[in-house]
Design an enzyme around this catalytic site. Structure first.
Site, mmCIF file in Angstrom:
data_model
loop_
_atom_site.group_PDB
_atom_site.id
_atom_site.type_symbol
_atom_site.label_atom_id
_atom_site.label_comp_id
_atom_site.label_asym_id
_atom_site.label_seq_id
_atom_site.Cartn_x
_atom_site.Cartn_y
_atom_site.Cartn_z
ATOM 1 N N LYS A 78 0.416 -0.888 0.178
ATOM 2 C CA LYS A 78 0.068 -0.479 -0.188
ATOM 3 C C LYS A 78 0.950 0.880 0.092
ATOM 4 C CE LYS A 78 -4.119 1.980 2.410
ATOM 5 N NZ LYS A 78 -4.748 1.658 4.225
ATOM 6 N N SER A 152 -8.810 2.426 2.550
ATOM 7 C CA SER A 152 -8.147 2.462 1.383
ATOM 8 C C SER A 152 -7.163 1.645 1.486
ATOM 9 C CB SER A 152 -7.381 3.798 2.676
ATOM 10 O OG SER A 152 -7.102 3.597 3.584
ATOM 11 N N SER A 176 -9.834 0.079 6.673
ATOM 12 C CA SER A 176 -9.854 1.043 5.626
ATOM 13 C C SER A 176 -9.135 -0.786 4.755
ATOM 14 C CB SER A 176 -8.107 1.288 5.459
ATOM 15 O OG SER A 176 -8.792 2.640 5.425
#
Length: 447
Positions: A78, A152, A176
Site C-alpha cells: 500500500k 483505503s 481500510s
C-alpha cells in the site's frame, strides 16, 4: 508449463524452496499479468518491474532459500508504507516524490521472509475514504469493474483479487483493510493494537491504524500475519468450540444493513451452529454517541496527516475533512471517548468469544471521481455502506473480513468476525472453519 498466477503464497513459496520454480519465473509471470490486466483494474500506482526481477534473482541466490516462508512470493504494498528506493505518495499530489531511504518495518519483514515487492498500490488521498480514486488512479473491484474496490487499501485488494499478486500489504484505520477485502472477496485481519508494528503516517491515527494482510485464503492470511507480527501466536491452534454472538444491527444510528449482507451473516451463523458452536443473536451495546466519536477520530486523524502539506494541492474533500478534524483534535487527544467505549463493550466479550456481523451494509459505490466531489457526498456514501468497521479501530481490538456468499450482481459478499484483545488466532481458526464449509472463488475471472 506450470502457471503460478492464481496460486497461493503458501504454494508458491513451497515450489521456490523446493526448486520446482525460480523466484524470477514466478515474479515475471505476475508482472506479465499486471501489464495485461491492470489497465482495467487500476491497482498499482507504481510497478517495479526491473527492480522486482533483480530482487527475485537475489532471493533465488540466498543461502537460506530453503527456510524462507515467502520464498519468491510477489507482494504489493500500500502506498502509505515506505519501500526503499520508491516514493510514498499516499494518493496525493501534495506529498513529495522523494525515494524512501529504508523499508517500513513491515516491508522489511516481508522481504526478509523472501517476498519480492512488485509495486505500490493506489489509495485515496491520505488514505481517508472508502473509495480509492485520485490523481494517481482509480482502483476498481475486479469482480465488477463498474464499482470501486473500496478503500483505503483498495489498490492492494484489487491487486490480489485480480491475481496480480497472491498477497498484499495494507492497513486499517476505520476499516481500510476490511472494506476493500469485503468488496473484492478477500480474507483480511486487522490485528489488535500492538500485534504488528504500525508507523503509519503521523501517529497512526491516534493508535487506531494497524498493518495487516490481504489474501485469498485463511492460510495465506495467517502466514502473512505471523511474519508481520514476528511471532508464533497466530499459528493454527487446536479446534475449539466458540460462543458466537450474531448481530445484524448497524453500530451507527440511522444506517441500515441491506438484505444480502444480513442474509450472509445469518447463513454464516447457521453454518457455525451446524459445526457445533454456540451461536446466539445478540447486539453489542453500541452507544448513541458512536457516530460522533467515529467522525471525530476519522477527521482528526486526517487533520494531523495534512499538517505541513500544501492545501492547494489537496482535493476539496480532503481539505474539508482535515478542517473538520482540527476542531475535534483536543477531545480526541484526551482519549476519553475510546476508553469509555472499551469499558462499555468489554462485558459483552466476557459473555461471547466472537462477534459475527455483516462486513458491509451494502455494495460499494460506483467507481467514479469521488475525489472531485464535495465532502458531504463522500461522507454520506462512506457511512451508508461501511458502518460496521469503525468500532473496532476505536477499541483497538482484532477484526476480520471473510468472504461469504455472493451479491445479486455476482460480486462477493462477506461477513466480519470480531474478538477481544489477543484473539487473532481464534478469529483465524473460525474463519478457516467458514472457508472449509463454504469455499469461495479466489480470483476474479478477468481473462
Amino acid at each position: 508449463m506450470t502457471t503460478w498466477v492464481g496460486r497461493t503464497a503458501v504454494e508458491i513459496a513451497a515450489a521456490v524452496r523446493e526448486k520446482r520454480a525460480t523466484a524470477r519465473e514466478v515474479v515475471a509471470e505476475h508482472l506479465a499479468r499486471i501489464e495485461r490486466v491492470d489497465g482495467r483494474v487500476g491497482a498499482f500506482r507504481a510497478v517495479r518491474a526491473q527492480a522486482a526481477l533483480a530482487e527475485a534473482d537475489e532471493v533465488g541466490a540466498r543461502a537460506d532459500l530453503a527456510e524462507l516462508p515467502l520464498a519468491g512470493v510477489p507482494v504489493a504494498v500500500k502506498d502509505n508504507l515506505a519501500v526503499r528506493g520508491e516514493s510514498t505518495r499516499v494518493g496525493s499530489a501534495a506529498t513529495p516524490d522523494t525515494p524512501a531511504g529504508d523499508d517500513h518495518v513491515t516491508v522489511a519483514r516481508l522481504r526478509a521472509a523472501g517476498a519480492v515487492v512488485v509495486g505500490l498500490t493506489n489509495v485515496p488521498e491520505l488514505c481517508v475514504f472508502g473509495t480509492t480514486d485520485g490523481v494517481h488512479g482509480t482502483a476498481r473491484n475486479p469482480w465488477d469493474t463498474s464499482r470501486t474496490a473500496g478503500g483505503s487499501s483498495g489498490g492492494s485488494a484489487a491487486a490480489v483479487a485480480a491475481g496480480l499478486v497472491p498477497v498484499a500489504l495494507g492497513n486499517d484505520g476505520m476499516g481500510s483493510l476490511r472494506i476493500p477485502a469485503a468488496n473484492c472477496g478477500l480474507v483480511t485481519i486487522k490485528p489488535g493494537h500492538g500485534v504488528v508494528p504500525a508507523g503509519i503516517g503521523e501517529g497512526d491515527w491516534f493508535g487506531m491504524s494497524e498493518n495487516g494482510p490481504l489474501a485469498t485464503t485463511v492460510e495465506d492470511a495467517r502466514l502473512l500475519l505471523s511474519i508481520l507480527a514476528d511471532t508464533d501466536v497466530v499459528r493454527r491452534g487446536a479446534p475449539g468450540t466458540y460462543k458466537v454472538a450474531v448481530s445484524l444491527r448497524s453500530p451507527l444510528a440511522g444506517v441500515t444493513v441491506s438484505r444480502p449482507y444480513a442474509d450472509a451473516a445469518r447463513e454464516a451463523a447457521g453454518l457455525l451452529i451446524r459445526a457445533g458452536h454456540q451461536v446466539r443473536r445478540a447486539d453489542p451495546p453500541y452507544p448513541q454517541s458512536l457516530s460522533l466519536t467515529s467522525l471525530a477520530h476519522w477527521t482528526a486523524g486526517t487533520a494531523v496527516d495534512a499538517q505541513g502539506l500544501d492545501p492547494r494541492l489537496l482535493a476539496r474533500r480532503t481539505r474539508v475533512h482535515a478542517a473538520v478534524g482540527r476542531g475535534f483534535l483536543p477531545v480526541v487527544r484526551r482519549g476519553g471517548s475510546r476508553e469509555a467505549l472499551r469499558r462499555r463493550l468489554e462485558p459483552f466479550f466476557d459473555t461471547y468469544d466472537v462477534l459475527l456481523t455483516p462486513a458491509l451494509a451494502r455494495r460499494s459505490p460506483k467507481a467514479a471521481a469521488w475525489h472531485e466531489r464535495g465532502w458531504l457526498p463522500n461522507l454520506l456514501a462512506n457511512t451508508a455502506y461501511s458502518p460496521l468497521t469503525p468500532p473496532w479501530n476505536l477499541t483497538g481490538w482484532p477484526a476480520m473480513s471473510v468472504p461469504f456468499g455472493t451479491l445479486p450482481s455476482g460480486a462477493p459478499c462477506a461477513v466480519q468476525l470480531v474478538g477481544r484483545p489477543g484473539s487473532e488466532a481464534e478469529l483465524l481458526e473460525l474463519a478457516g472453519r467458514l472457508e472449509e464449509r463454504r469455499p469461495w472463488r479466489r480470483t476474479a475471472p478477468l481473462d
